[in-house]
Design a protein around this motif. Structure first.
Motif, short mmCIF file in Angstrom:
data_model
loop_
_atom_site.label_atom_id
_atom_site.label_comp_id
_atom_site.label_asym_id
_atom_site.label_seq_id
_atom_site.Cartn_x
_atom_site.Cartn_y
_atom_site.Cartn_z
N SER A 120 0.81 -1.23 0.00
CA SER A 120 0.00 0.00 0.00
C SER A 120 0.84 1.27 0.00
N ASN A 121 2.04 1.21 0.57
CA ASN A 121 2.83 2.44 0.68
C ASN A 121 4.15 2.42 -0.09
N ILE A 122 4.48 1.32 -0.76
CA ILE A 122 5.79 1.23 -1.39
C ILE A 122 5.96 2.27 -2.50
N GLN A 123 4.91 2.56 -3.26
CA GLN A 123 5.05 3.57 -4.31
C GLN A 123 5.26 4.96 -3.72
N GLN A 124 4.60 5.24 -2.61
CA GLN A 124 4.79 6.53 -1.93
C GLN A 124 6.23 6.65 -1.45
N TYR A 125 6.78 5.58 -0.91
CA TYR A 125 8.16 5.62 -0.44
C TYR A 125 9.14 5.74 -1.60
N MET A 126 8.86 5.06 -2.70
CA MET A 126 9.72 5.17 -3.88
C MET A 126 9.72 6.60 -4.41
N ASP A 127 8.56 7.25 -4.38
CA ASP A 127 8.47 8.65 -4.80
C ASP A 127 9.32 9.54 -3.89
N SER A 128 9.26 9.28 -2.58
CA SER A 128 10.00 10.10 -1.63
C SER A 128 11.50 9.99 -1.84
N LEU A 129 11.95 8.81 -2.24
CA LEU A 129 13.36 8.63 -2.53
C LEU A 129 13.73 9.21 -3.90
N ALA A 130 12.88 8.97 -4.89
CA ALA A 130 13.20 9.37 -6.27
C ALA A 130 13.42 10.86 -6.41
N VAL A 131 12.62 11.68 -5.72
CA VAL A 131 12.74 13.13 -5.87
C VAL A 131 14.07 13.65 -5.33
N GLN A 132 14.77 12.84 -4.55
CA GLN A 132 16.07 13.25 -4.02
C GLN A 132 17.22 12.86 -4.94
N LEU A 133 16.91 12.18 -6.04
CA LEU A 133 17.94 11.61 -6.90
C LEU A 133 18.01 12.27 -8.28
N ILE A 134 17.24 13.33 -8.48
CA ILE A 134 17.14 13.95 -9.80
C ILE A 134 17.97 15.22 -9.84
N ARG A 135 18.78 15.36 -10.88
CA ARG A 135 19.50 16.61 -11.13
C ARG A 135 19.58 16.79 -12.64
N GLY A 136 18.73 17.66 -13.16
CA GLY A 136 18.67 17.84 -14.61
C GLY A 136 18.26 16.55 -15.29
N THR A 137 19.11 16.13 -16.22
CA THR A 137 18.82 14.88 -16.92
C THR A 137 19.43 13.67 -16.23
N ASP A 138 20.16 13.90 -15.15
CA ASP A 138 20.74 12.80 -14.39
C ASP A 138 19.70 12.21 -13.46
N LYS A 139 19.44 10.93 -13.61
CA LYS A 139 18.45 10.26 -12.77
C LYS A 139 18.66 8.75 -12.88
N PRO A 140 18.23 8.01 -11.89
CA PRO A 140 18.36 6.55 -11.96
C PRO A 140 17.58 5.98 -13.14
N ASP A 141 18.16 4.99 -13.78
CA ASP A 141 17.47 4.32 -14.89
C ASP A 141 17.29 2.83 -14.65
N LEU A 142 17.72 2.36 -13.49
CA LEU A 142 17.60 0.95 -13.16
C LEU A 142 17.32 0.80 -11.67
N ILE A 143 16.28 0.05 -11.35
CA ILE A 143 15.94 -0.24 -9.96
C ILE A 143 16.01 -1.76 -9.78
N VAL A 144 16.90 -2.19 -8.91
CA VAL A 144 17.07 -3.62 -8.63
C VAL A 144 16.44 -3.92 -7.27
N ALA A 145 15.58 -4.91 -7.23
CA ALA A 145 14.85 -5.23 -6.00
C ALA A 145 15.07 -6.68 -5.60
N ASP A 146 15.07 -6.91 -4.31
CA ASP A 146 15.13 -8.28 -3.81
C ASP A 146 13.73 -8.90 -3.89
#
Length: 241
Positions: A120-146
């Motif tokens: 129920s909350n994993i997408q909200q948490y992913m959003d909270s992390l993702a907004v801290q990882l963006i700088r211009g066109t630099d951003k994560p392009d791969l998410i590896v999960a267990d």
């Protein structure tokens, strides 16, 4: 006024070369039991394929660790590159406590989000992390999960799944592949789990593959080495004096 002071924006992390090897042998008895040129090649090829798979599995396991295993001979993995405590420690010869630009970002569902991670909350948490990882066109392009986090993300999407009949009267649940589009990202979400998963439990790694790579040496990229004068227990050749 133009600032003409020295600008050196390029810094270099340094990593030592790590070697993985597996011995492949055939006994005299096995040679005569598999007599014939083709039979010998098949036996050796089979054992080399097994050895290569074993090495790949070991590297796939060590890639999640910090490189201190095997007396510091293991590959420096995500445990050092993207640690749970990113404000301290040295990675590639650069001290994170001194150079804050070298710090990654960590987000804990319980500590930072206020509750354990669920579907129920994993997408909200992913959003909270993702907004801290963006700088211009630099951003994560791969998410590896267990196994755990991949399953939770999958379940968070299945509730909004719609089935379209394309005329073959076949319906199925689930998705063949997953993506994440939060914070302007278009990242593949992949599972590194299954049987014997070595991925650290309850983790997702947001990676920018522009800056992370596995770079094997051309002469040691899962290739057989050795010869008549090759040492049997090390990558070395004897010399005569």
């Amino acid at each position: 006024m133009l600032n003409v002071s020295q600008n050196s924006p390029i810094s270099a992390a340094q990593f030592g070369i790590t070697q993985y090897a597996s011995a492949v042998s055939i006994s005299g008895l096995e040679m005569i039991q598999n007599s014939g040129k083709e039979a010998i090649i098949d036996l050796l090829d089979g054992r080399m394929n097994v050895a290569e798979a074993q090495l790949a599995n070991r590297i796939g396991s060590d890639i999640y660790l910090d490189g201190t295993g095997n007396s510091g001979k293991n590959i420096t993995g995500l445990g050092a590159a993207v640690p749970d405590a990113p404000t301290s420690g040295t990675y590639g010869g650069i001290n994170r406590a001194t150079y804050t630009f070298w710090q990654s970002v960590a987000f804990s569902g319980l500590t930072n989000g206020g509750a354990a991670v669920t579907a129920s909350n994993i997408q909200q948490y992913m959003d909270s992390l993702a907004v801290q990882l963006i700088r211009g066109t630099d951003k994560p392009d791969l998410i590896v999960a267990d196994n755990i986090f991949y399953r939770l993300y999958l379940q968070s999407l299945q509730s909004i799944q719609r089935i379209s009949d394309s005329g073959n009267s076949t319906a199925g649940a689930g998705f063949a592949s997953l993506k994440y589009y939060g914070a302007g990202m278009a990242s593949d979400v992949v599972l590194d789990g299954g049987i014997g998963s070595a991925a650290t439990a309850s983790h997702m790694w947001f990676l920018n593959t522009k800056y992370m790579m596995f770079r094997p040496h051309a002469d040691r990229n899962f290739v057989p080495i050795g010869g008549e004068r090759q040492a049997v227990n090390q990558d070395a050749k004897p010399t005569l004096h």
